[in-house]
Design a protein around this motif. Structure first.
Motif, PDB file in Angstrom:
ATOM      1  N   ALA A   1      -1.425  65.745  83.413  1.00 51.22           N
ATOM      2  CA  ALA A   1      -0.415  66.767  83.122  1.00 51.22           C
ATOM      3  C   ALA A   1       0.744  66.151  82.339  1.00 51.22           C
ATOM      4  O   ALA A   1       1.269  66.752  81.400  1.00 51.22           O
ATOM      5  CB  ALA A   1       0.091  67.401  84.416  1.00 51.22           C
ATOM      6  N   LEU A   2       1.120  64.950  82.725  1.00 50.83           N
ATOM      7  CA  LEU A   2       2.208  64.267  82.022  1.00 50.83           C
ATOM      8  C   LEU A   2       1.816  63.982  80.572  1.00 50.83           C
ATOM      9  O   LEU A   2       2.599  64.218  79.647  1.00 50.83           O
ATOM     10  CB  LEU A   2       2.538  62.961  82.759  1.00 50.83           C
ATOM     11  N   MET A   3       0.585  63.511  80.356  1.00 48.86           N
ATOM     12  CA  MET A   3       0.142  63.211  78.993  1.00 48.86           C
ATOM     13  C   MET A   3       0.126  64.479  78.135  1.00 48.86           C
ATOM     14  O   MET A   3       0.475  64.457  76.956  1.00 48.86           O
ATOM     15  CB  MET A   3      -1.251  62.580  79.005  1.00 48.86           C
ATOM     16  N   VAL A   4      -0.295  65.587  78.761  1.00 51.30           N
ATOM     17  CA  VAL A   4      -0.349  66.858  78.032  1.00 51.30           C
ATOM     18  C   VAL A   4       1.057  67.331  77.652  1.00 51.30           C
ATOM     19  O   VAL A   4       1.238  68.086  76.706  1.00 51.30           O
ATOM     20  CB  VAL A   4      -1.095  67.905  78.893  1.00 51.30           C
ATOM     21  N   SER A   5       2.079  66.876  78.403  1.00 50.10           N
ATOM     22  CA  SER A   5       3.447  67.354  78.159  1.00 50.10           C
ATOM     23  C   SER A   5       4.100  66.663  76.961  1.00 50.10           C
ATOM     24  O   SER A   5       5.175  67.079  76.529  1.00 50.10           O
ATOM     25  CB  SER A   5       4.317  67.121  79.393  1.00 50.10           C
ATOM     26  N   TYR A   6       3.506  65.613  76.421  1.00 48.56           N
ATOM     27  CA  TYR A   6       4.154  64.905  75.315  1.00 48.56           C
ATOM     28  C   TYR A   6       3.932  65.614  73.982  1.00 48.56           C
ATOM     29  O   TYR A   6       2.920  66.287  73.786  1.00 48.56           O
ATOM     30  CB  TYR A   6       3.648  63.459  75.243  1.00 48.56           C
ATOM     31  N   GLU A   7       4.898  65.413  73.085  1.00 49.34           N
ATOM     32  CA  GLU A   7       4.826  66.077  71.776  1.00 49.34           C
ATOM     33  C   GLU A   7       3.611  65.600  70.995  1.00 49.34           C
ATOM     34  O   GLU A   7       3.070  66.327  70.170  1.00 49.34           O
ATOM     35  CB  GLU A   7       6.082  65.777  70.945  1.00 49.34           C
ATOM     36  N   ASP A   8       3.150  64.367  71.259  1.00 43.23           N
ATOM     37  CA  ASP A   8       2.033  63.830  70.474  1.00 43.23           C
ATOM     38  C   ASP A   8       0.686  64.022  71.184  1.00 43.23           C
ATOM     39  O   ASP A   8      -0.290  63.339  70.869  1.00 43.23           O
ATOM     40  CB  ASP A   8       2.270  62.348  70.154  1.00 43.23           C
ATOM     41  N   ALA A   9       0.626  64.966  72.152  1.00 44.66           N
ATOM     42  CA  ALA A   9      -0.617  65.181  72.905  1.00 44.66           C
ATOM     43  C   ALA A   9      -1.787  65.467  71.959  1.00 44.66           C
ATOM     44  O   ALA A   9      -2.899  64.976  72.159  1.00 44.66           O
ATOM     45  CB  ALA A   9      -0.430  66.331  73.894  1.00 44.66           C
TER      46      ALA A   9
END
Lengths: 805, 218
Positions: A128-136
């Motif tokens: 979920a944290l990785m998906v929240s980044y602008e560069d996902a």
């Protein structure tokens, strides 16, 4: 593509391994949009999940992330990394494998985002944290497969809902993403398949050969189990004998507190000093890792544990599983039995140890259910809205979004496929403005709709706050426990703040099987020293006590309906026979209520068989009603099968207590102010992002850093009773700790048929309830009076009473 | 509602269960740490949108006290507003009510660390003020002379049963008031900041239906 590349088939041949049929089937379905594999522990599940990935990567021209593996446990991700890296190296495959969890250092996480490995092993929260980044979009570019391990466990919690929402986002970024779920045996595979697949994609279910039936029985002991309690201390000698005759024994408990007590007693009786350890979620990570390492090295003869060892980590040579206390749930029992014996084709061996006389009946019902392959499971409720609110905030962190597109993404998730647009919009409105009837601070709303219609964060700083609070696991306020030393002694684990508050210096309590003396509280750390005390307090952990499942409760009622009980030990069969002579046994289609005088008080015993949480709620609601009727109830106690109420007047007309509408009214009106509801609110408000567990620059304890959720709850109830979060809280109360759904199931089942028996004295079935711990006094004005008395006593005793005058 | 009577620097005072202080000889009502506008400030600074009803709730409770005691003077011990921008951003109806309350009687604002400066609500603003034997300021001074009344710390405490409650702290030198505002967390009396400030014989007076005096938990 059932033909394996030669690197892999050569490797298998070299090891003289042949693929199981279900592994071949998984290869054949490598291009299906979604596949669910159901296989017992030791069935080569993980290999089956990864084979298509390895086959695809043999030539390895793939750039970036190819396969994501998600498991519920950090330890499992690390374990799989070990188990996968070896074979991949031996096959000579050019595949990079890495894991990423909450324990992964920041520097490595950054590298993983910039230059992802081919296979990444992670947890729902980290994903979920990785998906929240602008560069996902860049990180996940080219992702082809996602493997979800232990999906049956994830499907039971909000962590799974969060994972599936993150997956819906991934699916939009990578339209050709294939989903694979790996599951232990479950009652309803089709439900898990619907949960896994993108709605309404099909999802094939591959069931592996379940292997031989487990060898499972009740442990025979010289002594009969006691009438009440959960400690099972009577069985210690017999359990020790089993440990002696097996290589490694896992001893499961339903609660951490019970595990601590049992371990303590086991250690006192362990005269030969067999290496036995304890493992549960409140112990310090270092302590747990030491136990895990010792198990892998086969240095331990037994481990006393809780659900923390439930999931499929490969722990050396376990050849016996002992379950202390009734399993409460047949599915969990079967999965625990699977822990024993990782050899696929040998039967697992397990023993059940009932902690008290009634649990003998429950264990017998569970044994019969296992034999008949009857697993219990409640239908999955629709996707929880607090998790959806968090997902909307996560989506906003990664960049501006279109509400229509997000809605269709969310409803492509099985659990949210029936979500209405209105319900979605209410969640979006909550994230944007708080969703209050009073639009107070419109200029500061959290999400803004831009002129082009897209939604975005108003304040980019809030992305950091949102990311810090990702996750759905609810911790109680925990305090670390350390040995008292000048510069911070050894960490031992954690206890709940509420329990710590009851300690005064000199009190002793059990943690990690040792008796510790409470010394002081320093900077939110409990400092302790060793103690030789004999009577320690027992730390309370809110790790929920499971309620006996609906299906198992029905099994028990069916067993009670038998004419005789040849399969039960004599002491228990005699007890039931006596109950039948003196009163009668409860039946499925009605509610038996016994009333009798005992020790100068009137008693009423309501056999509802609704599970302990619901029986507890029934006790709260029924005594409230009795108070209104002038029956002067004084207290009650609840177990999984009955609620016993005592008071001043005899109950002669129980109908008003069991009226479905009156009960529901009590839930709405009275229970709404109850501490249990406030706890449910706190959990949902935290998940939905109203209360922050962590805020930037704050290293304070959970309680000091956050608002009192009780005050927020009271304020909402007073000024905005239709608010979304109150609606969600009511939903949560229907299951969970209040478990009102089980009360409704019970009232539907008895349908007004109440069998009131007046007895001259206490019945055999009701007697054990008097010995149960956890009696709840009925709180009237009495609580305030008791507090006044305590304050006055303290003033008097300290000599301060005269100071202020 | 009966409060707890005590004497500080020869002055008879009454600690109310609501967390306010009543000085009947002066007909003075004192409250501390209202933190009006806290939800607005929280949201403005990128936090979640807390239920925006705390200004209304705090004012309602204060109004009820004023109607009950009809004080000549109301004294707010500082941090009355969560910050000065929050004071400016109070919703119109609440801001109007507050203005009316201030106009109707002698009103003293002590400035706190959250609201250092005058607001547009009228009344008299100052750093600290001495009335009779008592000195009112926001943050207690270690070297204060007997008769200091302050706020700031939001003290809270619990007995062996029940949950933590906002609490007064009292010794021979000083009185510390609990926070009155609806959205105000608390600091345990066992915290070094409070334990070091109060004399060993200090009392905690827990707020609630009836104020509960007990030895200050440390």
């Amino acid at each position: 593509m059932t033909n394996l590349p030669s690197q892999i088939s050569d490797w298998l041949e070299h090891r003289q391994w042949r693929l199981h049929p279900h592994q071949t089937a998984m290869l054949a379905r490598a291009t299906d949009p979604a596949t669910l594999l159901i296989a017992p522990t030791g069935g080569g599940k993980t290999m089956a999940g990864f084979l298509p990935t390895l086959a695809d990567l043999v030539g390895n021209t793939h750039d970036g992330l190819h396969t994501l593996y998600v498991s519920p446990l950090k330890a499992l991700a690390a374990d799989i990394k070990r188990n996968l890296t070896g074979p991949v190296a031996e096959m000579g495959l050019p595949i990079r494998i890495d894991d990423r969890t909450g324990d992964t250092p920041q520097s490595r996480r950054k590298r993983q985002r910039a230059d992802p490995p081919h296979i990444l092993l992670t947890t729902p929260e980290s994903l979920a944290l990785m998906v929240s980044y602008e560069d996902a979009e860049r990180t996940f570019k080219g992702l082809k497969r996602i493997v979800i391990d232990e999906i049956h466990a994830l499907a039971e919690s909000k962590r799974g809902d969060q994972l599936m929402l993150a997956l819906s986002r991934l699916q939009s970024l990578c339209p050709n993403l294939r989903r694979v779920g790996l599951s232990a045996t479950v009652d309803d595979p089709a439900a898990i398949a619907r949960y896994l697949a993108r709605h309404p994609d099909p999802c094939a279910i591959i069931e592996a050969d379940p292997g031989p039936a487990p060898d499972i029985a009740m442990l025979e002991t010289a002594e009969a189990p006691p009438w009440a309690g959960g400690g099972a201390a009577y069985a210690i000698p017999a359990v020790l004998e089993q440990i002696r005759t097996h290589q490694t024994t896992l001893i499961f408990h339903n609660t951490r507190a019970q595990a601590e007590i049992f371990f303590h007693n086991l250690w006192l009786a362990n005269e030969e000093g067999l290496p036995i350890a304890i493992h549960h979620g409140s112990l310090d990570r270092m302590q747990r890792e030491r136990v895990e390492a010792a198990m892998v090295a086969n240095d331990l003869r037994a481990v006393v544990c809780t659900g923390s060892l439930d999931l499929g980590i490969d722990w050396g040579n376990v050849d016996l599983v002992i379950q202390i206390g009734a399993p409460k749930n047949v599915k969990r029992l079967v999965q625990r039995i699977g822990r024993a014996n990782h050899r696929y084709n040998a039967p697992s061996k397990a023993l059940l140890v009932p902690a008290n006389r009634f649990e003998v009946v429950e264990c017998q019902a569970a044994l019969e259910a296992v034999k008949e392959g009857k697993l219990d499971g409640d239908p999955r409720p629709p996707g929880p809205r607090d998790v959806l609110c968090q997902h909307i905030l996560i989506r906003a962190c990664s960049g501006p979004f279109d509400a229509d597109a997000l809605f269709s993404e969310v409803t492509s998730t099985g659990a949210y496929s029936h979500l209405t647009r209105a319900a979605f919009d209410a969640c979006l409105d909550f994230c944007a403005t708080g969703g209050y009837a009073l639009r107070a601070y419109d200029q500061w709303q959290r999400l803004l709709q831009r002129p082009d219609g897209l939604w975005q964060l108003r304040d980019p700083r809030s992305a950091a706050r949102i990311r810090m609070n990702i996750g759905t696991i609810q911790d109680a306020d925990l305090l670390k426990v350390r040995m008292k030393r000048s510069r911070g002694g050894k960490p031992l684990g954690e206890i709940e703040e509420a329990f710590a508050a009851t300690l005064t210096p000199g009190d002793t309590f059990l943690i990690g099987g040792q008796i510790m003396r409470y010394e002081s509280l320093r900077e939110m750390t409990v400092e302790v020293s060793r103690d030789r005390g004999r009577k320690p307090k027992i730390a309370v952990f809110s790790g929920t006590k499971f309620a006996t499942s609906t299906q198992l409760s029905q099994g028990i009622l069916a067993l009670l309906a038998q004419d005789a009980w040849p399969d039960l030990p004599a002491h228990t069969a005699d007890w039931l026979t006596l109950q039948r002579e003196v009163s009668e046994l409860p039946r499925a289609g009605e509610m038996l209520i016994e009333t009798f005088p005992h020790q100068g008080r009137e008693h009423a015993c309501l056999y509802g068989f609704a599970g302990r949480n619901a029986q507890q709620t029934l006790g709260l609601l029924a005594t409230k009603r009795m108070e209104e009727l002038g029956l002067d109830p004084l207290g009650f106690v609840a177990t999984d099968y009955a609620t016993l109420i005592w008071g001043l007047s005899e109950l002669t007309d129980p109908a008003p207590l069991l009226d479905k509408d009156a009960l529901r009214d009590g839930l709405e009106r009275w229970l709404a102010g109850n501490a249990v509801m406030k706890r449910a609110f706190r959990a949902s408000a935290t998940i939905a992002g109203l209360i922050e567990r962590n805020s930037p620059g704050s290293r304070k304890s959970g309680r000091q850093a956050t608002f009192s959720s009780d005050i927020l709850y009271d304020t909402l109830r007073k000024y905005d009773p239709d608010h979304l979060l109150l609606d969600i809280t009511r939903d949560e109360a229907l299951s969970g700790l209040v478990d009102f759904a089980r009360i409704e199931e019970m009232t539907d089942r008895i349908c007004g048929r109440v069998n009131l028996r007046r007895l001259s004295r206490i019945s055999p079935l009701a007697a054990p309830l008097l010995l149960e711990a956890g009696k709840v006094p009925v709180q009237g004005a009495g609580a305030e009076k008791l507090m006044q008395q305590e304050a006055a006593d303290l003033m008097h005793a300290s000599g301060l009473a005269t100071l202020a005058q | 509602m009966r409060g707890y009577d005590f004497t500080l620097a020869g002055t008879r005072l009454n600690a109310l269960g609501s967390g306010a202080l009543w000085w009947s000889d002066e007909r003075l009502l004192c409250v501390s740490d209202l933190h009006l506008g806290k939800s607005e400030r929280h949201l403005r600074r990128g936090g979640a949108a807390l239920p925006p009803y705390e200004v209304r709730d705090t004012l309602n409770r204060l109004t009820a006290l004023i109607e009950q005691f009809t004080p000549d003077t109301v004294l707010c011990l500082g941090d009355s507003f969560d910050d000065l921008a929050a004071a400016r951003a109070l919703p119109a109806p609440e801001a109007g009510d507050l203005r009316q309350m201030v106009k109707a009687r002698n009103w003293i604002w002590i400035e706190g660390n959250h609201d250092p400066g005058a607001t547009s609500f009228g009344g008299y603003s100052c750093d600290e003020i001495t009335i009779g034997a008592l000195t009112f300021r926001h943050i207690a001074r270690k070297d204060a002379a007997p008769g200091e009344v302050s706020g700031h710390y939001h003290p809270k405490a619990r007995l062996s049963r029940g949950s933590a409650r906002p609490t007064f702290l009292l010794d021979h030198t000083r009185l510390i008031l609990p926070a009155f505002g609806t959205y105000t967390g608390g600091l345990r009396t066992s915290d070094p900041a409070l334990a070091g400030l109060m004399a060993p014989q200090a009392l905690a007076i827990l707020t609630g239906p009836t104020p509960l005096p007990c030895p200050m938990p440390r």
